[in-house]
Motif scaffolding. Structure first.
Motif, PDB file in Angstrom:
ATOM      1  N   VAL A   1      37.257  34.738  10.523  1.00  0.00           N
ATOM      2  CA  VAL A   1      37.166  36.151  10.120  1.00  0.00           C
ATOM      3  C   VAL A   1      38.525  36.834  10.300  1.00  0.00           C
ATOM      4  O   VAL A   1      38.940  37.618   9.446  1.00  0.00           O
ATOM      5  CB  VAL A   1      36.032  36.876  10.901  1.00  0.00           C
ATOM      6  N   LEU A   2      39.232  36.505  11.376  1.00  0.00           N
ATOM      7  CA  LEU A   2      40.577  37.092  11.565  1.00  0.00           C
ATOM      8  C   LEU A   2      41.494  36.692  10.416  1.00  0.00           C
ATOM      9  O   LEU A   2      42.258  37.513   9.907  1.00  0.00           O
ATOM     10  CB  LEU A   2      41.177  36.642  12.905  1.00  0.00           C
ATOM     11  N   ARG A   3      41.407  35.425   9.973  1.00  0.00           N
ATOM     12  CA  ARG A   3      42.251  34.973   8.844  1.00  0.00           C
ATOM     13  C   ARG A   3      41.902  35.756   7.586  1.00  0.00           C
ATOM     14  O   ARG A   3      42.770  36.250   6.879  1.00  0.00           O
ATOM     15  CB  ARG A   3      42.054  33.462   8.588  1.00  0.00           C
ATOM     16  N   GLN A   4      40.583  35.888   7.327  1.00  0.00           N
ATOM     17  CA  GLN A   4      40.178  36.587   6.098  1.00  0.00           C
ATOM     18  C   GLN A   4      40.497  38.083   6.196  1.00  0.00           C
ATOM     19  O   GLN A   4      40.819  38.723   5.202  1.00  0.00           O
ATOM     20  CB  GLN A   4      38.695  36.356   5.819  1.00  0.00           C
ATOM     21  N   ALA A   5      40.407  38.633   7.412  1.00  0.00           N
ATOM     22  CA  ALA A   5      40.736  40.059   7.597  1.00  0.00           C
ATOM     23  C   ALA A   5      42.207  40.289   7.277  1.00  0.00           C
ATOM     24  O   ALA A   5      42.583  41.252   6.602  1.00  0.00           O
ATOM     25  CB  ALA A   5      40.423  40.495   9.026  1.00  0.00           C
ATOM     26  N   GLU A   6      43.036  39.376   7.735  1.00  0.00           N
ATOM     27  CA  GLU A   6      44.479  39.448   7.485  1.00  0.00           C
ATOM     28  C   GLU A   6      44.754  39.427   5.977  1.00  0.00           C
ATOM     29  O   GLU A   6      45.663  40.092   5.483  1.00  0.00           O
ATOM     30  CB  GLU A   6      45.132  38.235   8.179  1.00  0.00           C
ATOM     31  N   ALA A   7      43.909  38.685   5.248  1.00  0.00           N
ATOM     32  CA  ALA A   7      44.090  38.576   3.793  1.00  0.00           C
ATOM     33  C   ALA A   7      43.378  39.722   3.058  1.00  0.00           C
ATOM     34  O   ALA A   7      43.284  39.699   1.835  1.00  0.00           O
ATOM     35  CB  ALA A   7      43.570  37.225   3.323  1.00  0.00           C
ATOM     36  N   GLY A   8      42.805  40.682   3.809  1.00  0.00           N
ATOM     37  CA  GLY A   8      42.255  41.883   3.172  1.00  0.00           C
ATOM     38  C   GLY A   8      40.740  41.909   3.021  1.00  0.00           C
ATOM     39  O   GLY A   8      40.208  42.764   2.301  1.00  0.00           O
TER      40      GLY A   8
ATOM     41  N   THR B   1      34.455  40.010  21.359  1.00  0.00           N
ATOM     42  CA  THR B   1      34.986  40.976  20.389  1.00  0.00           C
ATOM     43  C   THR B   1      36.506  40.875  20.373  1.00  0.00           C
ATOM     44  O   THR B   1      37.138  40.886  21.433  1.00  0.00           O
ATOM     45  CB  THR B   1      34.560  42.400  20.801  1.00  0.00           C
ATOM     46  N   GLU B   2      37.065  40.762  19.188  1.00  0.00           N
ATOM     47  CA  GLU B   2      38.526  40.717  19.060  1.00  0.00           C
ATOM     48  C   GLU B   2      38.945  41.754  18.027  1.00  0.00           C
ATOM     49  O   GLU B   2      38.133  42.175  17.198  1.00  0.00           O
ATOM     50  CB  GLU B   2      38.981  39.328  18.604  1.00  0.00           C
ATOM     51  N   MET B   3      40.210  42.173  18.102  1.00  0.00           N
ATOM     52  CA  MET B   3      40.665  43.151  17.103  1.00  0.00           C
ATOM     53  C   MET B   3      42.116  42.901  16.714  1.00  0.00           C
ATOM     54  O   MET B   3      42.868  42.270  17.446  1.00  0.00           O
ATOM     55  CB  MET B   3      40.518  44.564  17.636  1.00  0.00           C
ATOM     56  N   ARG B   4      42.449  43.400  15.550  1.00  0.00           N
ATOM     57  CA  ARG B   4      43.826  43.385  15.070  1.00  0.00           C
ATOM     58  C   ARG B   4      44.075  44.747  14.429  1.00  0.00           C
ATOM     59  O   ARG B   4      43.191  45.294  13.763  1.00  0.00           O
ATOM     60  CB  ARG B   4      44.039  42.326  13.975  1.00  0.00           C
TER      61      ARG B   4
END
Ligand code: BTN
Length: 245
Positions: free
Chosen positions: A20-27, A114-117
């Motif tokens: 999910v972090l990878r996909q979040a980074e990609a928008g 829970t993680e965040m960027r």
């Protein structure tokens, strides 16, 4: 407004949080849900690893909340409340333990990471990672497991299906996010404190260096545990709680 969930299922991933972090980074948009049947590098709290054994449910949800980063801990507690509400109809005596374990009779059945960027305080992406032990592993729990563990199915006669649990959790999550958007953290704090197994009870907290003994008197608005120690209140921001015998 209800969250629209977009569920992607993988046979194998390193970690659903990482995906999910990878996909979040990609928008990727809010509402992305990544489910994995197996994880090779499942992450737990405090840098620990998380094992995804036989038919366990491992998934992560992407949120893009309009809140300051200091309030992200509220979303962890909201997640615990949503999990508790979705599982209580199957297992009435399921409870929460600070900071956000879900337990049955003192044994861990779900974990939340829970993680965040965010980019300089903007574009906040929050990942809610949830692991649920739905069934007992065929070969038993590993002997080197850190906390005693249990599974949901051993505590209910209703036949459980991971997909049904996921759907009902996402419905609860969406409802609690609506409550949070309309009324703020107060109703979540109340629901969490009602579900917490140590509310008003004597506990000891291991803070990484030693044990602090006290009475659990409340949950602060930032998610800290309020502990009464020798007549003075202390805020616990990290640690492991055990009920005093
Ligand atoms: C804990 O230590 O209690 C938290 C465990 C969280 C595990 C889940 S499994 C799905 C998601 N992906 C991860 O890598 N971790 C979380």
């Amino acid at each position: 407004m209800p969250v629209l969930f977009d569920i992607q299922t993988f046979d194998l991933l390193d970690s659903t949080n990482q995906e999910v972090l990878r996909q979040a980074e990609a928008g990727a948009k809010q509402g992305l849900v990544v489910v994995a049947k197996q994880q090779t590098a499942g992450k737990g709290r405090l840098g620990r690893s998380w094992l995804t054994l036989d038919d366990a449910l491992a998934f992560s949800v992407l949120l893009r909340p309009q809140i300051p980063t200091r309030q992200v801990s509220e979303l962890s507690l909201l997640t615990a409340v949503a999990l508790h509400q979705c599982l209580q109809p199957y297992i009435p005596d399921i409870g929460l333990k600070w900071p956000n374990d879900v337990l049955i009779h003192g044994k861990k059945v779900c974990g939340i990471l829970t993680e965040m960027r965010s980019r300089s305080g903007h574009d906040l992406a929050v990942v809610l990672g949830i692991g649920i032990n739905v069934f007992a592993p065929a070969h038993g729990w590993p002997s080197d497991i850190l906390q005693p563990a249990t599974d949901l199915q051993s505590h209910t006669s209703q036949p459980l299906k991971p997909a049904t649990i996921l759907a009902s959790f996402l419905a609860e999550l969406s409802d609690w996010l609506d409550i949070y958007a309309e009324q703020g953290f107060a109703p979540i704090r109340q629901a969490w404190w009602r579900a917490h197994i140590a509310s008003g009870k004597p506990v000891k907290v291991y803070d990484g260096q030693g044990y602090i003994q006290g009475l659990a008197v409340g949950l602060a608005s930032d998610g800290a545990l309020r502990l009464l120690v020798n007549g003075e209140e202390q805020r616990i921001i990290a640690g492991d709680v055990t009920l005093n015998d």
